[in-house]
Design a protein around this motif. Structure first.
Motif, PDB file in Angstrom:
ATOM      1  N   CYS A  94       0.855  -1.184   0.000  1.00  0.00           N
ATOM      2  CA  CYS A  94       0.000   0.000   0.000  1.00  0.00           C
ATOM      3  C   CYS A  94       0.895   1.239   0.000  1.00  0.00           C
ATOM      4  N   ALA A  95       0.380   2.300  -0.584  1.00  0.00           N
ATOM      5  CA  ALA A  95       1.137   3.528  -0.736  1.00  0.00           C
ATOM      6  C   ALA A  95       0.208   4.726  -0.581  1.00  0.00           C
ATOM      7  N   ALA A  96       0.779   5.858  -0.247  1.00  0.00           N
ATOM      8  CA  ALA A  96      -0.032   7.065  -0.066  1.00  0.00           C
ATOM      9  C   ALA A  96       0.739   8.283  -0.552  1.00  0.00           C
ATOM     10  N   THR A  97      -0.015   9.293  -0.956  1.00  0.00           N
ATOM     11  CA  THR A  97       0.588  10.543  -1.368  1.00  0.00           C
ATOM     12  C   THR A  97      -0.286  11.713  -0.958  1.00  0.00           C
ATOM     13  N   GLY A  98       0.355  12.825  -0.693  1.00  0.00           N
ATOM     14  CA  GLY A  98      -0.366  14.058  -0.398  1.00  0.00           C
ATOM     15  C   GLY A  98      -0.207  15.059  -1.523  1.00  0.00           C
ATOM     16  N   ARG A  99       0.384  14.608  -2.604  1.00  0.00           N
ATOM     17  CA  ARG A  99       0.703  15.506  -3.712  1.00  0.00           C
ATOM     18  C   ARG A  99      -0.334  15.337  -4.816  1.00  0.00           C
ATOM     19  N   VAL A 100      -1.239  16.269  -4.903  1.00  0.00           N
ATOM     20  CA  VAL A 100      -2.366  16.162  -5.824  1.00  0.00           C
ATOM     21  C   VAL A 100      -1.919  16.205  -7.276  1.00  0.00           C
TER      22      VAL A 100
END
Length: 126
Positions: A94-100
């Motif tokens: 799983c991965a996440a980003t806050g960069r739209v």
């Protein structure tokens, strides 16, 4: 942001599994989450992504079989996998980003995501 993946295991072809990704840390830093997988001797590949607007995206190979979702109360993302086949065997991340902006540009690339959990192994036998 820390991610903890779980739920992998061994299943026969046609079976189902649900992977979980527990999120801790600053949740306001996350705009989207995704699942990737890496099979032996293959590159890591995109599986599914979910924006916090609840837009979802899937690889063609899993469309109609896998469902990505989240539980806000539990700060957890899920990947429900059904009709599994041996080609789904892989370590799932799983991965996440806050960069739209990078997400909108290329949500299918692993380089878009700056936060990663450890992998969880899914083995599908024929």
């Amino acid at each position: 942001v820390q991610l903890q993946a779980s739920g992998g295991g061994s299943v026969q072809a046609g079976g189902s599994l649900r992977l979980s990704c527990a999120v801790s840390g600053s949740l306001s830093d996350i705009d989207a989450m995704a699942w990737f997988r890496q099979a032996p001797r293959k590159e890591r590949e995109f599986v599914a992504a979910l924006r916090w607007t609840d837009s979802t995206y899937y690889a063609d190979s899993v469309k109609g079989r896998f469902t990505i979702s989240r539980d806000n109360d539990e700060n957890t993302a899920f990947l429900r996998m059904t009709t599994l086949n041996p080609e789904d065997t892989a370590v799932y991340y799983c991965a996440a980003t806050g960069r739209v902006s990078p997400f909108n540009t290329n949500k299918y690339s692993a380089t878009t995501y700056e936060n990663w959990g450890q992998g969880t192994l899914v083995t599908v036998s024929s």
